[in-house]
Every structure is written in C-alpha cells, then in structure tokens.
Design a protein around this motif. Structure first.
Motif, PDB file in Angstrom:
ATOM      1  N   ASN A 257       0.770  -1.259   0.008  1.00 36.08           N
ATOM      2  CA  ASN A 257       0.108  -0.063  -0.125  1.00 36.08           C
ATOM      3  C   ASN A 257       0.912   1.329  -0.022  1.00 36.08           C
ATOM      4  O   ASN A 257       0.907   2.053   0.818  1.00 36.08           O
ATOM      5  CB  ASN A 257      -0.979   0.105   1.275  1.00 36.08           C
ATOM      6  N   LEU A 258       2.014   1.382  -0.841  1.00 32.99           N
ATOM      7  CA  LEU A 258       2.810   2.572  -1.071  1.00 32.99           C
ATOM      8  C   LEU A 258       2.020   3.839  -1.546  1.00 32.99           C
ATOM      9  O   LEU A 258       1.451   3.372  -2.581  1.00 32.99           O
ATOM     10  CB  LEU A 258       3.918   2.279  -1.943  1.00 32.99           C
ATOM     11  N   ALA A 259       2.412   4.839  -0.921  1.00 35.52           N
ATOM     12  CA  ALA A 259       1.868   6.084  -1.495  1.00 35.52           C
ATOM     13  C   ALA A 259       3.159   6.872  -1.582  1.00 35.52           C
ATOM     14  O   ALA A 259       3.877   7.008  -0.567  1.00 35.52           O
ATOM     15  CB  ALA A 259       0.602   6.634  -0.700  1.00 35.52           C
ATOM     16  N   CYS A 260       3.178   7.775  -2.535  1.00 37.33           N
ATOM     17  CA  CYS A 260       4.101   8.929  -2.811  1.00 37.33           C
ATOM     18  C   CYS A 260       3.529  10.247  -3.184  1.00 37.33           C
ATOM     19  O   CYS A 260       2.716  10.239  -4.192  1.00 37.33           O
ATOM     20  CB  CYS A 260       5.037   8.400  -3.206  1.00 37.33           C
ATOM     21  N   PHE A 261       3.713  11.413  -2.523  1.00 37.67           N
ATOM     22  CA  PHE A 261       3.250  12.469  -2.915  1.00 37.67           C
ATOM     23  C   PHE A 261       4.368  13.470  -3.512  1.00 37.67           C
ATOM     24  O   PHE A 261       5.602  13.557  -2.768  1.00 37.67           O
ATOM     25  CB  PHE A 261       2.472  13.301  -2.065  1.00 37.67           C
ATOM     26  N   ARG A 262       4.249  14.331  -4.539  1.00 42.01           N
ATOM     27  CA  ARG A 262       5.276  15.361  -4.930  1.00 42.01           C
ATOM     28  C   ARG A 262       4.607  16.598  -4.733  1.00 42.01           C
ATOM     29  O   ARG A 262       3.391  16.757  -5.524  1.00 42.01           O
ATOM     30  CB  ARG A 262       5.754  15.232  -6.320  1.00 42.01           C
ATOM     31  N   GLY A 263       4.815  17.354  -3.805  1.00 41.74           N
ATOM     32  CA  GLY A 263       3.976  18.524  -3.535  1.00 41.74           C
ATOM     33  C   GLY A 263       2.751  18.306  -3.041  1.00 41.74           C
ATOM     34  O   GLY A 263       2.688  17.287  -2.256  1.00 41.74           O
ATOM     35  N   GLU A 264       1.575  18.796  -3.633  1.00 39.85           N
ATOM     36  CA  GLU A 264       0.319  18.266  -3.364  1.00 39.85           C
ATOM     37  C   GLU A 264      -0.235  17.036  -4.354  1.00 39.85           C
ATOM     38  O   GLU A 264      -1.422  16.688  -4.188  1.00 39.85           O
ATOM     39  CB  GLU A 264      -0.746  19.608  -3.946  1.00 39.85           C
ATOM     40  N   ARG A 265       0.425  16.584  -5.109  1.00 38.89           N
ATOM     41  CA  ARG A 265       0.258  15.717  -6.139  1.00 38.89           C
ATOM     42  C   ARG A 265       0.332  14.376  -5.793  1.00 38.89           C
ATOM     43  O   ARG A 265       1.694  13.946  -5.364  1.00 38.89           O
ATOM     44  CB  ARG A 265       0.545  16.102  -7.402  1.00 38.89           C
ATOM     45  N   ALA A 266      -0.688  13.445  -5.934  1.00 31.88           N
ATOM     46  CA  ALA A 266      -0.196  12.063  -5.669  1.00 31.88           C
ATOM     47  C   ALA A 266       0.369  11.310  -6.830  1.00 31.88           C
ATOM     48  O   ALA A 266      -0.038  11.407  -7.936  1.00 31.88           O
ATOM     49  CB  ALA A 266      -1.476  11.145  -5.082  1.00 31.88           C
ATOM     50  N   VAL A 267       1.516  10.847  -6.889  1.00 32.43           N
ATOM     51  CA  VAL A 267       2.377  10.156  -7.761  1.00 32.43           C
ATOM     52  C   VAL A 267       1.673   8.814  -8.060  1.00 32.43           C
ATOM     53  O   VAL A 267       1.490   8.308  -8.976  1.00 32.43           O
ATOM     54  CB  VAL A 267       3.796  10.336  -7.565  1.00 32.43           C
TER      55      VAL A 267
ATOM     56  N   LYS B 203       7.650   6.064 -12.122  1.00 32.53           N
ATOM     57  CA  LYS B 203       8.452   4.816 -12.190  1.00 32.53           C
ATOM     58  C   LYS B 203       9.858   5.161 -11.512  1.00 32.53           C
ATOM     59  O   LYS B 203      10.256   4.315 -10.670  1.00 32.53           O
ATOM     60  CB  LYS B 203       8.895   4.512 -13.501  1.00 32.53           C
ATOM     61  N   SER B 204      10.527   6.173 -11.862  1.00 30.60           N
ATOM     62  CA  SER B 204      11.685   6.608 -11.317  1.00 30.60           C
ATOM     63  C   SER B 204      11.626   7.032  -9.747  1.00 30.60           C
ATOM     64  O   SER B 204      12.229   6.553  -8.695  1.00 30.60           O
ATOM     65  CB  SER B 204      12.333   7.889 -11.961  1.00 30.60           C
ATOM     66  N   THR B 205      10.565   7.670  -9.306  1.00 25.63           N
ATOM     67  CA  THR B 205      10.123   7.994  -8.029  1.00 25.63           C
ATOM     68  C   THR B 205      10.081   6.567  -7.382  1.00 25.63           C
ATOM     69  O   THR B 205      10.438   6.608  -5.948  1.00 25.63           O
ATOM     70  CB  THR B 205       8.824   8.693  -7.706  1.00 25.63           C
ATOM     71  N   LEU B 206       9.435   5.554  -7.692  1.00 27.87           N
ATOM     72  CA  LEU B 206       9.263   4.331  -7.181  1.00 27.87           C
ATOM     73  C   LEU B 206      10.614   3.590  -6.735  1.00 27.87           C
ATOM     74  O   LEU B 206      11.072   3.112  -5.832  1.00 27.87           O
ATOM     75  CB  LEU B 206       8.214   3.347  -7.729  1.00 27.87           C
TER      76      LEU B 206
ATOM     77  N   LEU C  27      15.942   6.273  -0.929  1.00 24.95           N
ATOM     78  CA  LEU C  27      16.282   7.746  -1.019  1.00 24.95           C
ATOM     79  C   LEU C  27      15.294   8.535  -0.903  1.00 24.95           C
ATOM     80  O   LEU C  27      15.498   9.788  -0.747  1.00 24.95           O
ATOM     81  CB  LEU C  27      16.679   7.928  -2.541  1.00 24.95           C
ATOM     82  N   LEU C  28      13.832   8.131  -0.809  1.00 21.27           N
ATOM     83  CA  LEU C  28      12.811   8.847  -0.667  1.00 21.27           C
ATOM     84  C   LEU C  28      11.878   7.995   0.369  1.00 21.27           C
ATOM     85  O   LEU C  28      12.015   6.707   0.505  1.00 21.27           O
ATOM     86  CB  LEU C  28      11.809   8.950  -1.672  1.00 21.27           C
ATOM     87  N   ARG C  29      11.145   8.605   1.305  1.00 20.25           N
ATOM     88  CA  ARG C  29      10.069   7.990   2.232  1.00 20.25           C
ATOM     89  C   ARG C  29       8.685   7.952   1.562  1.00 20.25           C
ATOM     90  O   ARG C  29       8.408   8.874   1.041  1.00 20.25           O
ATOM     91  CB  ARG C  29      10.267   8.824   3.398  1.00 20.25           C
ATOM     92  N   PRO C  30       8.090   7.013   1.894  1.00 17.68           N
ATOM     93  CA  PRO C  30       6.811   6.728   1.325  1.00 17.68           C
ATOM     94  C   PRO C  30       5.772   7.557   2.462  1.00 17.68           C
ATOM     95  O   PRO C  30       6.091   7.597   3.392  1.00 17.68           O
ATOM     96  CB  PRO C  30       6.353   5.135   1.417  1.00 17.68           C
ATOM     97  N   GLU C  31       4.788   8.077   1.754  1.00 14.52           N
ATOM     98  CA  GLU C  31       3.875   8.946   2.421  1.00 14.52           C
ATOM     99  C   GLU C  31       2.986   7.931   3.355  1.00 14.52           C
ATOM    100  O   GLU C  31       2.515   8.331   4.296  1.00 14.52           O
ATOM    101  CB  GLU C  31       2.816   9.711   1.512  1.00 14.52           C
ATOM    102  N   ALA C  32       2.825   6.788   2.807  1.00 16.65           N
ATOM    103  CA  ALA C  32       1.703   5.888   3.403  1.00 16.65           C
ATOM    104  C   ALA C  32       2.547   4.525   2.967  1.00 16.65           C
ATOM    105  O   ALA C  32       3.259   4.282   1.951  1.00 16.65           O
ATOM    106  CB  ALA C  32       0.643   5.883   3.047  1.00 16.65           C
TER     107      ALA C  32
END
Length: 196
Positions: free
Chosen positions: A6-16, A40-43, A50-55
């Motif tokens: 259940n990964l979630a990642c946001f960039r600014g206000e936008r859900a990637v 794809k690259s964000t995942l 290198l990035l933390r998941p939002e959820a």
C-alpha cells in the motif's frame, strides 16, 4: 523477498501513486512501465531508500526494509538514469572506486560489458552508450540480491543490450531480483509488468 504494501508517494500536493502493492521473490523480475511522469523513477528511488513513502511500507523478508538503512543499502544496487561517473577518471578507475566499496574484480566487470579496450580512457571521452555500459559494469562487481534499474538500455546498441541480457540472466540464476523502469523491451524473460 521484497514486498511493497500500500505504498503512496506525493510530490507537492500531487499523488504520484497510492495503494501500490507488489511482491518480488528470488529470481524474479518486475518491469515498471507507464507514461513519463507516472512515478517509475520515484518508485525506484523510494525502494532504494532515497525517498520515504507517504504511506505504506517496504518489507524485506517480511521485515521493515528501512529499519536498518545500512543493511538495506548493502543488499541493493541502484542504477539511475544518470550514469554517476567521474569524468576525469578512466573507466578502470571509475569501477575501482566501487570495487573498493563493494569488492569484486574490476577487469572481469569491464570484460562483462566489453569495456577492456576502453579501460584506460577517461570517462569524459566515452560515448553516451559507452558511459552507460560503464555504469552497468558496476552491477558485475560484487553481488547484491536486488537490482533497481532506471532505463538501463538508454543509449545502448543491440550488442550491448545482449550483453546486459546475459548479465541479468546470471544475476537471476543466482537468486537475484530485478526491478527495472523502462519504455523499451528488456531482455528479462518471464518478467511481470507493473503499469503505473
């Protein structure tokens, strides 16, 4: 085994992406496909730590992969779309730097991607395809079970893609796993696709 739950990642206000789950076992391959900007690259960056998941969470062998960040870093090789080469160093010296970190035989890694004739040239004079092969040669150094590859075939000719295919096959035969973001077909027989 690598598992995303259940990964979630946001960039600014936008859900990637959100609610993203998958599992990858030993010898497995997963192709990340989708339009530019689909995540794809964000995942891959998230899976590399290198990035933390939002959820959600990333698990390795059923446990939080990021509980010990050093252990997680040691079990993977991340190749971004940038080659990360020192332009003033020769091909041999560039690989030597990583061999000192991870171990492995520089000459054998150079040979794997047919770079021995270029070993003493500075990276700055190599073509874009030769630079990509040099970046990929890092994978042939010391083994790591998980390879995260962002557009690994960019700039490669057909013979180089074939060499990469042989490298990927050897890695998987030893129990390795491959996650690769791509817009082009990759030499990964039996790979599953995850469309973002």
């Amino acid at each position: 085994m690598l598992e995303a739950r259940n990964l979630a990642c946001f960039r600014g206000e936008r859900a990637v992406f959100a609610g993203l789950s998958f599992r990858l076992d030993a010898e497995g391959a997963l192709l990340l496909v989708g339009a530019n900007g689909a995540g794809k690259s964000t995942l891959l960056r998230l899976l590399a730590g290198l990035l933390r998941p939002e959820a959600g969470e990333v698990a390795w062998g059923g446990r939080d992969a990021f509980a010990d960040r050093a252990a997680h870093a040691a079990r993977l090789r991340y190749l971004s779309h940038q080659d990360a080469l020192k332009p003033a160093l020769t091909a041999r010296e560039n690989l030597g730097f990583f061999a000192r970190l991870w171990g492995g035989e520089v000459e054998a890694a150079l040979a794997t991607l047919d770079l021995l004739p270029l070993a003493d040239l500075p990276a700055r004079v190599l073509s874009s395809g030769q630079k990509r092969r040099l970046a990929l040669a890092r994978l042939a150094l010391a083994p790591a079970p998980l390879w995260l590859l962002d557009e690994p075939t960019v700039g490669l000719d057909a013979a180089s893609v074939e060499r990469l295919g042989a490298l990927l096959a050897r890695h998987r035969a030893r129990g390795g796993m491959v996650l690769a973001a791509t817009h082009l077909p990759l030499p990964l027989p039996g790979a599953r696709e995850l469309r973002l």
